[in-house]
Design an enzyme around this catalytic site. Sequence first.
Site, PDB file in Angstrom:
ATOM      1  CB  CYS A   1     -41.418  -4.339  43.950  1.00  0.00           C
ATOM      2  SG  CYS A   1     -40.080  -3.382  44.686  1.00  0.00           S
TER       3      CYS A   1
ATOM      4  CD  GLU B   1     -37.775   5.392  51.369  1.00  0.00           C
ATOM      5  OE1 GLU B   1     -38.563   6.269  51.714  1.00  0.00           O
ATOM      6  OE2 GLU B   1     -38.139   4.356  50.808  1.00  0.00           O
TER       7      GLU B   1
ATOM      8  CB  CYS C   1     -40.888  -7.262  40.995  1.00  0.00           C
ATOM      9  SG  CYS C   1     -39.348  -8.176  40.896  1.00  0.00           S
TER      10      CYS C   1
ATOM     11  CB  CYS D   1     -41.377  -6.022  52.367  1.00  0.00           C
ATOM     12  SG  CYS D   1     -40.553  -6.868  53.658  1.00  0.00           S
TER      13      CYS D   1
ATOM     14  CB  CYS E   1     -35.059  -2.004  41.308  1.00  0.00           C
ATOM     15  SG  CYS E   1     -34.583  -3.724  41.008  1.00  0.00           S
TER      16      CYS E   1
ATOM     17  CB  CYS F   1     -33.980  -3.035  55.662  1.00  0.00           C
ATOM     18  SG  CYS F   1     -34.560  -3.384  54.018  1.00  0.00           S
TER      19      CYS F   1
HETATM   20  N1  SAH Z   1     -34.224  -6.831  44.917  1.00  0.00           N
HETATM   21  C1  SAH Z   1     -34.092  -7.764  45.962  1.00  0.00           C
HETATM   22  C2  SAH Z   1     -34.082  -7.134  47.335  1.00  0.00           C
HETATM   23  C3  SAH Z   1     -35.029  -6.001  47.608  1.00  0.00           C
HETATM   24  S1  SAH Z   1     -36.736  -6.366  47.724  1.00  0.00           S
HETATM   25  C4  SAH Z   1     -35.193  -8.808  45.874  1.00  0.00           C
HETATM   26  O1  SAH Z   1     -36.115  -8.644  45.112  1.00  0.00           O
HETATM   27  O2  SAH Z   1     -35.059  -9.822  46.551  1.00  0.00           O
HETATM   28  C5  SAH Z   1     -36.882  -7.184  49.298  1.00  0.00           C
HETATM   29  C6  SAH Z   1     -38.082  -8.117  49.395  1.00  0.00           C
HETATM   30  O3  SAH Z   1     -39.308  -7.367  49.446  1.00  0.00           O
HETATM   31  C7  SAH Z   1     -38.187  -9.055  48.217  1.00  0.00           C
HETATM   32  O4  SAH Z   1     -38.456 -10.360  48.636  1.00  0.00           O
HETATM   33  C8  SAH Z   1     -39.367  -8.487  47.490  1.00  0.00           C
HETATM   34  O5  SAH Z   1     -39.965  -9.445  46.686  1.00  0.00           O
HETATM   35  C9  SAH Z   1     -40.248  -8.013  48.602  1.00  0.00           C
HETATM   36  N2  SAH Z   1     -41.284  -7.077  48.156  1.00  0.00           N
HETATM   37  C10 SAH Z   1     -41.209  -6.220  47.131  1.00  0.00           C
HETATM   38  N3  SAH Z   1     -42.355  -5.510  47.038  1.00  0.00           N
HETATM   39  C11 SAH Z   1     -43.168  -5.938  48.024  1.00  0.00           C
HETATM   40  C12 SAH Z   1     -44.478  -5.568  48.464  1.00  0.00           C
HETATM   41  N4  SAH Z   1     -45.149  -4.592  47.858  1.00  0.00           N
HETATM   42  N5  SAH Z   1     -44.997  -6.209  49.523  1.00  0.00           N
HETATM   43  C13 SAH Z   1     -44.274  -7.157  50.161  1.00  0.00           C
HETATM   44  N6  SAH Z   1     -43.046  -7.536  49.802  1.00  0.00           N
HETATM   45  C14 SAH Z   1     -42.480  -6.934  48.739  1.00  0.00           C
HETATM   46 FE1  SF4 Z   2     -36.167  -4.821  42.255  1.00  0.00          FE
HETATM   47 FE2  SF4 Z   2     -38.314  -4.661  43.812  1.00  0.00          FE
HETATM   48 FE3  SF4 Z   2     -38.028  -6.729  42.168  1.00  0.00          FE
HETATM   49 FE4  SF4 Z   2     -36.421  -6.514  44.319  1.00  0.00          FE
HETATM   50  S1  SF4 Z   2     -38.651  -6.808  44.321  1.00  0.00           S
HETATM   51  S2  SF4 Z   2     -35.813  -7.027  42.213  1.00  0.00           S
HETATM   52  S3  SF4 Z   2     -36.217  -4.276  44.431  1.00  0.00           S
HETATM   53  S4  SF4 Z   2     -38.273  -4.582  41.550  1.00  0.00           S
END
Ligand code: SAH
Ligand code: SF4
Length: 376
Positions: free
Chosen positions: A118, A91, A115, A342, A111, A104
């Site tokens: 996420c 996306e 995390c 996000c 990934c 974005c």
């Molecule tokens: N992998 C990279 C970039 C993609 S995620 C990273 O982790 O930085 C982009 C941002 O969205 C990151 O700061 C991530 O921590 C945040 N993010 C991920 N899941 C989220 C959620 N469920 N709610 C709000 N922010 C989230």
């Molecule tokens: Fe990967 Fe999501 Fe963690 Fe970013 S926030 S590193 S996209 S798992």
Amino acid sequence: MAVNLLDFDLDGLAAFCDALGEKRFRAVQLFRWVHQKGESDFERMSDLAKSLRAKLSGVAEVRALPLLSEHVSADGTIKWLFDVGAGNAVEAVFIPEAERGTLCVSSQAGCAVGCRFCSTGHQGFSRNLTTGEIVAQLWFAEHRLRRRLALAGGERAIDNVVMMGMGEPLQNYAALLPALRTMLDDHGYGLSRRRVTVSTSGVVPMIDRLREDCPVALAVSLHAPDDALRDALVPLNRKYPLAELLDACVRYLERSPRDFITFEYCMLDGVNDAPAQAQELVRLVRARVPCKFNLIPFNPFPASGLLRSPRERVLAFARVLQDAGIVTTIRKTRGDDIDAACGQLAGEVQDRTRARERLVGRRASIPIVTRPEAPR
Ligand code: SAH
Ligand code: SF4
């Protein structure tokens, strides 16, 4: 298969043209047709030598990503879902603002970092995107929006790119680098280094590489003030703990186009949002890393088992940072009615890493407790 011209930055395209017996200025012309005009049909590249057009046809193409869907949010945010083959889809999200437009962009199908909060992480990992697939998101969005907004020749629709879609860009460095260079190139999208942001969960060696190869704005996803909690939320922390990460941030600033690092901090109810944790953060970063904080209210998704911090808690957390002199913003949630906010980007991912199982296994180790003193 034909070579995808979106895979090349200008130097790469010049090398490709050189192999066809063509001079660099031809490559520049071609690059401008592709990226500045959005043209994919060589026959319509009118000032390109006929001989070059003939050489290109059959061996090269501008390979767009097949569009699977487009969703427009009530706030104007647009989410596009692209097919990247083998059951995977990624996306890209356009976020219009009064003064500018931000895109974005995704860097991977899924990934591998996994995390806890996420939704991309929950999907697991399928594969890295190619440079062409990263650039194709911008190519498509920029030219579609220009047509839709009927922008006059040369006027840009997108002036800001954030690598904050699906994936960890610094775990796909080889493909990322030419994509960034194409975004920055005056013959390409001509974006300012300050307006191209790589967001990372903290791949320390690659932060150093980026500083040397192509310094752009850097956002680091912090999410916790101590290693124990960060280990649980961002598993990569076990490999590159906070002290190493912050040192890499300091080194990055020697070359960065901005004189601060943006720390992103996803606010999770009862997990990382206590005022004491804000104070711990202040102790961690102040006097060490010039930075700004961007607090992101957690965007829930069904499988996460986590909750968004209440508004007052986010405000109180921000106040602690601000009182310590750290510029802090709270990210407005955009496009959540179309799951484009996000961390809600999930696309379609054929998980090849069993990340989903590992996440379920880890869930028990994450302290999701509501502190009794926390007023709600
Ligand atoms: N992998 C990279 C970039 C993609 S995620 C990273 O982790 O930085 C982009 C941002 O969205 C990151 O700061 C991530 O921590 C945040 N993010 C991920 N899941 C989220 C959620 N469920 N709610 C709000 N922010 C989230
Ligand atoms: Fe990967 Fe999501 Fe963690 Fe970013 S926030 S590193 S996209 S798992």
